[in-house]
Design an enzyme around this catalytic site. Structure first.
Site, PDB file in Angstrom:
ATOM      1  N   ASP A   1       0.852  -1.194   0.000  1.00  0.00           N
ATOM      2  CA  ASP A   1       0.000   0.000   0.000  1.00  0.00           C
ATOM      3  C   ASP A   1       0.887   1.243   0.000  1.00  0.00           C
ATOM      4  O   ASP A   1       1.899   1.308   0.714  1.00  0.00           O
ATOM      5  CB  ASP A   1      -0.917   0.005   1.227  1.00  0.00           C
ATOM      6  CG  ASP A   1      -2.075   0.978   1.066  1.00  0.00           C
ATOM      7  OD1 ASP A   1      -3.226   0.534   0.951  1.00  0.00           O
ATOM      8  OD2 ASP A   1      -1.816   2.214   1.045  1.00  0.00           O
ATOM      9  N   ILE A   2       0.516   2.221  -0.815  1.00  0.00           N
ATOM     10  CA  ILE A   2       1.341   3.414  -0.982  1.00  0.00           C
ATOM     11  C   ILE A   2       1.293   4.328   0.255  1.00  0.00           C
ATOM     12  O   ILE A   2       2.195   5.141   0.470  1.00  0.00           O
ATOM     13  CB  ILE A   2       0.907   4.179  -2.269  1.00  0.00           C
ATOM     14  CG1 ILE A   2       2.040   5.037  -2.802  1.00  0.00           C
ATOM     15  CG2 ILE A   2      -0.363   4.977  -2.054  1.00  0.00           C
ATOM     16  CD1 ILE A   2       1.794   5.560  -4.213  1.00  0.00           C
TER      17      ILE A   2
ATOM     18  N   ASN B   1     -12.741  -3.398   2.368  1.00  0.00           N
ATOM     19  CA  ASN B   1     -13.681  -2.286   2.448  1.00  0.00           C
ATOM     20  C   ASN B   1     -14.614  -2.350   1.248  1.00  0.00           C
ATOM     21  O   ASN B   1     -14.189  -2.679   0.145  1.00  0.00           O
ATOM     22  CB  ASN B   1     -12.920  -0.960   2.464  1.00  0.00           C
ATOM     23  CG  ASN B   1     -12.014  -0.830   3.682  1.00  0.00           C
ATOM     24  OD1 ASN B   1     -12.352  -1.303   4.764  1.00  0.00           O
ATOM     25  ND2 ASN B   1     -10.853  -0.211   3.516  1.00  0.00           N
TER      26      ASN B   1
ATOM     27  N   GLY C   1     -16.040   2.363   3.418  1.00  0.00           N
ATOM     28  CA  GLY C   1     -14.844   3.198   3.278  1.00  0.00           C
ATOM     29  C   GLY C   1     -13.975   2.846   2.093  1.00  0.00           C
ATOM     30  O   GLY C   1     -12.777   3.122   2.087  1.00  0.00           O
ATOM     31  N   GLN C   2     -14.587   2.244   1.057  1.00  0.00           N
ATOM     32  CA  GLN C   2     -13.800   1.892  -0.139  1.00  0.00           C
ATOM     33  C   GLN C   2     -13.529   3.145  -0.968  1.00  0.00           C
ATOM     34  O   GLN C   2     -14.446   3.911  -1.260  1.00  0.00           O
ATOM     35  CB  GLN C   2     -14.573   0.863  -0.979  1.00  0.00           C
ATOM     36  CG  GLN C   2     -13.807   0.383  -2.202  1.00  0.00           C
ATOM     37  CD  GLN C   2     -14.546  -0.731  -2.953  1.00  0.00           C
ATOM     38  OE1 GLN C   2     -15.681  -1.088  -2.615  1.00  0.00           O
ATOM     39  NE2 GLN C   2     -13.907  -1.260  -3.987  1.00  0.00           N
TER      40      GLN C   2
ATOM     41  N   HIS D   1     -10.092  -5.275  -3.485  1.00  0.00           N
ATOM     42  CA  HIS D   1      -8.767  -5.536  -2.925  1.00  0.00           C
ATOM     43  C   HIS D   1      -8.907  -5.909  -1.469  1.00  0.00           C
ATOM     44  O   HIS D   1      -9.777  -5.403  -0.761  1.00  0.00           O
ATOM     45  CB  HIS D   1      -7.843  -4.316  -3.083  1.00  0.00           C
ATOM     46  CG  HIS D   1      -8.446  -3.036  -2.610  1.00  0.00           C
ATOM     47  ND1 HIS D   1      -9.363  -2.319  -3.350  1.00  0.00           N
ATOM     48  CD2 HIS D   1      -8.288  -2.345  -1.458  1.00  0.00           C
ATOM     49  CE1 HIS D   1      -9.728  -1.237  -2.680  1.00  0.00           C
ATOM     50  NE2 HIS D   1      -9.099  -1.242  -1.522  1.00  0.00           N
ATOM     51  N   LEU D   2      -8.019  -6.774  -1.046  1.00  0.00           N
ATOM     52  CA  LEU D   2      -7.955  -7.214   0.343  1.00  0.00           C
ATOM     53  C   LEU D   2      -6.727  -6.565   0.980  1.00  0.00           C
ATOM     54  O   LEU D   2      -5.613  -6.727   0.480  1.00  0.00           O
ATOM     55  CB  LEU D   2      -7.824  -8.739   0.369  1.00  0.00           C
ATOM     56  CG  LEU D   2      -7.566  -9.436   1.701  1.00  0.00           C
ATOM     57  CD1 LEU D   2      -8.771  -9.328   2.620  1.00  0.00           C
ATOM     58  CD2 LEU D   2      -7.253 -10.909   1.457  1.00  0.00           C
ATOM     59  N   HIS D   3      -6.958  -5.794   2.047  1.00  0.00           N
ATOM     60  CA  HIS D   3      -5.843  -5.215   2.801  1.00  0.00           C
ATOM     61  C   HIS D   3      -5.318  -6.251   3.791  1.00  0.00           C
ATOM     62  O   HIS D   3      -6.115  -6.926   4.455  1.00  0.00           O
ATOM     63  CB  HIS D   3      -6.306  -4.031   3.666  1.00  0.00           C
ATOM     64  CG  HIS D   3      -6.767  -2.823   2.942  1.00  0.00           C
ATOM     65  ND1 HIS D   3      -5.993  -1.692   2.804  1.00  0.00           N
ATOM     66  CD2 HIS D   3      -7.942  -2.520   2.331  1.00  0.00           C
ATOM     67  CE1 HIS D   3      -6.663  -0.757   2.156  1.00  0.00           C
ATOM     68  NE2 HIS D   3      -7.857  -1.230   1.856  1.00  0.00           N
TER      69      HIS D   3
HETATM   70  P1  AMP Z   1      -9.709   1.389   0.098  1.00  0.00           P
HETATM   71  O1  AMP Z   1      -9.923   2.660   0.851  1.00  0.00           O
HETATM   72  O2  AMP Z   1     -10.076   0.152   0.859  1.00  0.00           O
HETATM   73  O3  AMP Z   1     -10.355   1.448  -1.272  1.00  0.00           O
HETATM   74  O4  AMP Z   1      -8.147   1.255  -0.080  1.00  0.00           O
HETATM   75  C1  AMP Z   1      -7.454   1.782  -1.163  1.00  0.00           C
HETATM   76  C2  AMP Z   1      -5.995   1.709  -0.778  1.00  0.00           C
HETATM   77  O5  AMP Z   1      -5.225   1.859  -1.960  1.00  0.00           O
HETATM   78  C3  AMP Z   1      -5.559   2.802   0.191  1.00  0.00           C
HETATM   79  O6  AMP Z   1      -5.036   2.208   1.376  1.00  0.00           O
HETATM   80  C4  AMP Z   1      -4.482   3.564  -0.596  1.00  0.00           C
HETATM   81  O7  AMP Z   1      -3.416   3.987   0.215  1.00  0.00           O
HETATM   82  C5  AMP Z   1      -4.053   2.530  -1.610  1.00  0.00           C
HETATM   83  N1  AMP Z   1      -3.491   3.075  -2.831  1.00  0.00           N
HETATM   84  C6  AMP Z   1      -3.946   4.104  -3.574  1.00  0.00           C
HETATM   85  N2  AMP Z   1      -3.172   4.310  -4.652  1.00  0.00           N
HETATM   86  C7  AMP Z   1      -2.197   3.372  -4.600  1.00  0.00           C
HETATM   87  C8  AMP Z   1      -1.072   3.060  -5.420  1.00  0.00           C
HETATM   88  N3  AMP Z   1      -0.799   3.761  -6.549  1.00  0.00           N
HETATM   89  N4  AMP Z   1      -0.271   2.023  -5.052  1.00  0.00           N
HETATM   90  C9  AMP Z   1      -0.522   1.338  -3.923  1.00  0.00           C
HETATM   91  N5  AMP Z   1      -1.576   1.563  -3.115  1.00  0.00           N
HETATM   92  C10 AMP Z   1      -2.388   2.576  -3.438  1.00  0.00           C
END
Ligand code: AMP
Ligand code: ZN
Length: 114
Positions: free
Chosen positions: A30-31, A87, A93-94, A100-102
């Site tokens: 995650d960035i 999410n 909170g998506q 995607h799975l965190h």
């Molecule tokens: P969500 O809020 O569950 O949709 O999570 C989206 C996640 O994607 C967040 O934790 C962001 O930090 C992450 N994210 C957004 N852009 C990037 C990227 N370019 N590379 C890696 N992670 C990212």
């Protein structure tokens, strides 16, 4: 899918710190990490949210979860555990509309979420 951030990462059009990749999933950091270990497990197929998964995605979802725990172990989370989170839409909170799975680890997390 055009204009989808995670499709672009899956297609290597946007760089990411990739931890694992196979025919079905990509795993990258995650960035904006919320824990010392924070990576995302993403199906290569564009599915907007978990609510949009169909019956014939069942094996893919199983693979996604299995790879998540495998990489979590590789990242040193086996003993103390980790949090596995999906999410979904506004209330969940998506923010990126590609399933995607965190996985968050190496930090004590609490429940319930805020
Ligand atoms: P969500 O809020 O569950 O949709 O999570 C989206 C996640 O994607 C967040 O934790 C962001 O930090 C992450 N994210 C957004 N852009 C990037 C990227 N370019 N590379 C890696 N992670 C990212
Ligand atoms: Zn996508």
């Amino acid at each position: 899918m055009q204009d989808c951030l995670f499709c672009k990462i899956v297609n290597h059009e946007i760089p990411a710190e990739v931890l694992y990749e196979d025919d079905l999933v990509m795993v990258f950091k995650d960035i904006v990490p919320q824990a010392p270990v924070h990576f995302l497990v993403v199906p290569k197929k564009h599915i907007s949210t978990i609510m949009d998964a169909e019956q014939n995605d069942s094996a893919l979802l199983g693979h996604l979860l299995f790879q998540a725990q495998k990489i979590a172990k590789e990242q040193g989370c086996e003993e103390k555990g980790a949090r596995f989170v999906i999410n979904c839409k506004t209330d969940g909170g998506q923010t990126v509309n590609h399933l995607h799975l965190h996985v968050l680890g190496k930090r004590m997390l609490y429940w319930p979420p805020g």
